[in-house]
Scaffold this motif. Structure first.
Motif, PDB file in Angstrom:
ATOM      1  N   GLU A  57      78.906  73.529  99.363  1.00  0.00           N
ATOM      2  CA  GLU A  57      79.038  74.839  99.990  1.00  0.00           C
ATOM      3  C   GLU A  57      77.874  75.072 100.959  1.00  0.00           C
ATOM      4  OE1 GLU A  57      78.345  78.873  97.915  1.00  0.00           O
ATOM      5  OE2 GLU A  57      80.511  78.546  97.771  1.00  0.00           O
ATOM      6  N   PRO A 106      79.020  73.158 106.681  1.00  0.00           N
ATOM      7  CA  PRO A 106      80.328  73.110 107.338  1.00  0.00           C
ATOM      8  C   PRO A 106      80.621  71.761 107.973  1.00  0.00           C
ATOM      9  CG  PRO A 106      79.116  75.094 107.957  1.00  0.00           C
ATOM     10  CD  PRO A 106      78.155  74.210 107.245  1.00  0.00           C
ATOM     11  N   THR A 107      81.879  71.367 107.842  1.00  0.00           N
ATOM     12  CA  THR A 107      82.348  70.110 108.428  1.00  0.00           C
ATOM     13  C   THR A 107      83.849  70.191 108.637  1.00  0.00           C
ATOM     14  OG1 THR A 107      82.633  67.728 108.032  1.00  0.00           O
ATOM     15  CG2 THR A 107      82.561  69.141 106.095  1.00  0.00           C
ATOM     16  N   PRO A 108      84.366  69.570 109.704  1.00  0.00           N
ATOM     17  CA  PRO A 108      85.820  69.528 109.879  1.00  0.00           C
ATOM     18  C   PRO A 108      86.518  68.656 108.838  1.00  0.00           C
ATOM     19  CG  PRO A 108      84.666  68.546 111.784  1.00  0.00           C
ATOM     20  CD  PRO A 108      83.624  69.014 110.833  1.00  0.00           C
ATOM     21  N   ARG A 109      85.750  67.913 108.072  1.00  0.00           N
ATOM     22  CA  ARG A 109      86.336  66.982 107.098  1.00  0.00           C
ATOM     23  C   ARG A 109      86.910  67.680 105.871  1.00  0.00           C
ATOM     24  NH1 ARG A 109      81.948  62.721 105.753  1.00  0.00           N
ATOM     25  NH2 ARG A 109      83.597  62.119 104.306  1.00  0.00           N
ATOM     26  N   ASN A 110      86.334  68.823 105.497  1.00  0.00           N
ATOM     27  CA  ASN A 110      86.815  69.535 104.318  1.00  0.00           C
ATOM     28  C   ASN A 110      86.403  70.997 104.437  1.00  0.00           C
ATOM     29  OD1 ASN A 110      87.067  70.612 101.571  1.00  0.00           O
ATOM     30  ND2 ASN A 110      87.356  68.490 100.944  1.00  0.00           N
ATOM     31  N   GLU A 111      87.348  71.894 104.315  1.00  0.00           N
ATOM     32  CA  GLU A 111      87.063  73.321 104.499  1.00  0.00           C
ATOM     33  C   GLU A 111      86.169  73.876 103.387  1.00  0.00           C
ATOM     34  OE1 GLU A 111      91.183  74.980 102.391  1.00  0.00           O
ATOM     35  OE2 GLU A 111      90.808  75.316 104.532  1.00  0.00           O
ATOM     36  N   LEU A 112      86.067  73.176 102.251  1.00  0.00           N
ATOM     37  CA  LEU A 112      85.231  73.643 101.149  1.00  0.00           C
ATOM     38  C   LEU A 112      83.760  73.306 101.360  1.00  0.00           C
ATOM     39  CD1 LEU A 112      87.452  72.637  98.083  1.00  0.00           C
ATOM     40  CD2 LEU A 112      87.199  74.903  99.125  1.00  0.00           C
ATOM     41  N   PRO A 134      77.271  73.628 111.932  1.00  0.00           N
ATOM     42  CA  PRO A 134      77.860  72.459 111.259  1.00  0.00           C
ATOM     43  C   PRO A 134      76.807  71.456 110.795  1.00  0.00           C
ATOM     44  CG  PRO A 134      79.118  73.021 113.211  1.00  0.00           C
ATOM     45  CD  PRO A 134      77.884  73.877 113.250  1.00  0.00           C
ATOM     46  N   LYS A 177      80.412  73.695 118.748  1.00  0.00           N
ATOM     47  CA  LYS A 177      80.213  75.111 118.453  1.00  0.00           C
ATOM     48  C   LYS A 177      79.086  75.662 119.325  1.00  0.00           C
ATOM     49  CE  LYS A 177      83.243  75.040 115.062  1.00  0.00           C
ATOM     50  NZ  LYS A 177      84.501  75.819 115.097  1.00  0.00           N
ATOM     51  N   TYR A 206      80.789  69.900 102.773  1.00  0.00           N
ATOM     52  CA  TYR A 206      80.620  68.472 103.058  1.00  0.00           C
ATOM     53  C   TYR A 206      80.871  67.638 101.806  1.00  0.00           C
ATOM     54  CZ  TYR A 206      79.238  64.981 106.401  1.00  0.00           C
ATOM     55  OH  TYR A 206      79.264  63.956 107.295  1.00  0.00           O
TER      56      TYR A 206
END
Length: 340
Positions: free
Chosen positions: A111, A114-120, A258, A267, A122
């Motif tokens: 938590e 942030p990463t585009p790989r998983n919305e929850l 990110p 971003k 890294y």
């Protein structure tokens, strides 16, 4: 007695390598597994796969983990071996979501990274022994917290700060119970209530209450890490990679960006080369700046950049960006600071 989560079984030196591995259909947790847990070591190191570590990596896999010993024992070649095998790190008390379990290893999403790989958050694998589930931490998540501002500092068993418990990193965030003139009592993931020097932390009511920084605030915070060794996927005051360095400097001032350079460049506000200001993020990419982003630094002003270069070096101020080997690979800049 520690309350641990016992889950059921069910030279590439470039620091911004694009981590393009997506989440497989098999990446899911058992229905009987707790949804969330907390990191129970100074910094949990997340791997791309379970059990691919070497003997020299053992200090990073224990509880307590000895990151200082681990990093100091590695040669340059040992550090280069980590490239592409580590994902990121998560700090003491950081909340993670359980994704998958393989025996004594757990795949989690961190938590706040942030990463585009998983919305929850890294994703990556770490030993089960480095996790704990603490309902008190969960209940106190909305109360005032202490945010570590030193490179590293110690938690203590007593308010006189004489009996050491564990060394923790910059940006570690722990709920506050009470404070006296020189010490702050905090809740820890599994060690109960401990004390920390009041001079090593800032206390905030909530993350949104962290004051908006100026460019000089960003630079001043970054400068304290000059000389800190580079660590691939590093996210702590024991060692940073390039994007982990940028991410953590901004996060310390209440701005979440990110985790990876390849996402950071997408971003923020696009900035032209002629309009650069201190605190802007500078990006560099393969194929003369047109390919995959592999590096990020923080603009220091006067054509200088403070950054964490690669496994052979430490955090430094680059004197002239445009006369350096980075110049041909310049890919643009982004601004995450509000104009003040």
């Amino acid at each position: 007695m520690k309350k641990r989560i016992w889950l059921p079984f069910s030279l590439v030196m470039l620091c911004g390598l694009v981590r393009a591995r997506g989440e497989s259909a098999a990446s899911r947790k058992s229905e009987s597994t707790p949804d969330a847990a907390y990191i129970d070591v100074a910094a949990g190191t997340l791997w791309t796969e379970p059990r691919i570590h070497r003997t020299i990596d053992t200090p990073s896999l224990l509880n307590p983990a000895d990151l200082r010993l681990w990093i100091s024992n590695m040669s340059v070649e040992d550090k280069l071996w980590l490239v592409g095998k580590l994902e990121t790190q998560a700090l003491f008390g950081n909340k993670v979501m359980i994704l998958e379990i393989q025996d004594d290893w757990v795949k989690v999403a961190v938590e706040g990274e942030p990463t585009p790989r998983n919305e929850l958050g890294y994703p990556g694998w770490l030993p089960k022994k480095q996790l704990t589930f603490n309902k008190r931490m969960q209940r106190k998540s909305d109360q005032p917290f202490a945010l570590v501002k030193d490179k590293t500092t110690w938690l203590y068993h007593n308010k006189k700060l004489t009996k050491r418990f564990i060394e923790i990193s910059f940006n570690t965030q722990l709920p506050v119970v009470n404070w006296v003139k020189n010490a702050v009592k905090v809740i820890t993931p599994s060690g109960g209530k401990k004390w920390i020097s009041a001079g090593s932390v800032n206390i905030y009511k909530s993350f949104s209450d962290i004051p908006k920084p100026s460019a000089d605030d960003i630079i001043h915070t970054a400068e304290q890490f000059l000389g800190l060794p580079y660590l691939w996927s590093g996210m702590s005051g024991f060692g940073f990679d390039c994007s982990g360095f940028a991410h953590n400097i901004y996060k310390h001032h209440g701005i979440i960006i990110p985790r990876d350079a390849s996402a950071q460049i997408l971003k923020g506000k696009k900035v032209s080369k002629g309009d650069l200001q201190k605190g802007d993020l500078l990006f560099f990419a393969h194929q003369n700046g047109q390919g995959a982003v592999h590096h990020v630094g923080i603009y220091y002003g006067r054509d200088k950049m403070i950054h964490s270069p690669n496994s052979r070096s430490s955090i430094e101020i680059l004197d002239d960006i445009w006369q350096s080997s980075y110049a041909p690979e310049y890919a643009g800049a982004r601004r995450y600071l509000e104009n003040k």
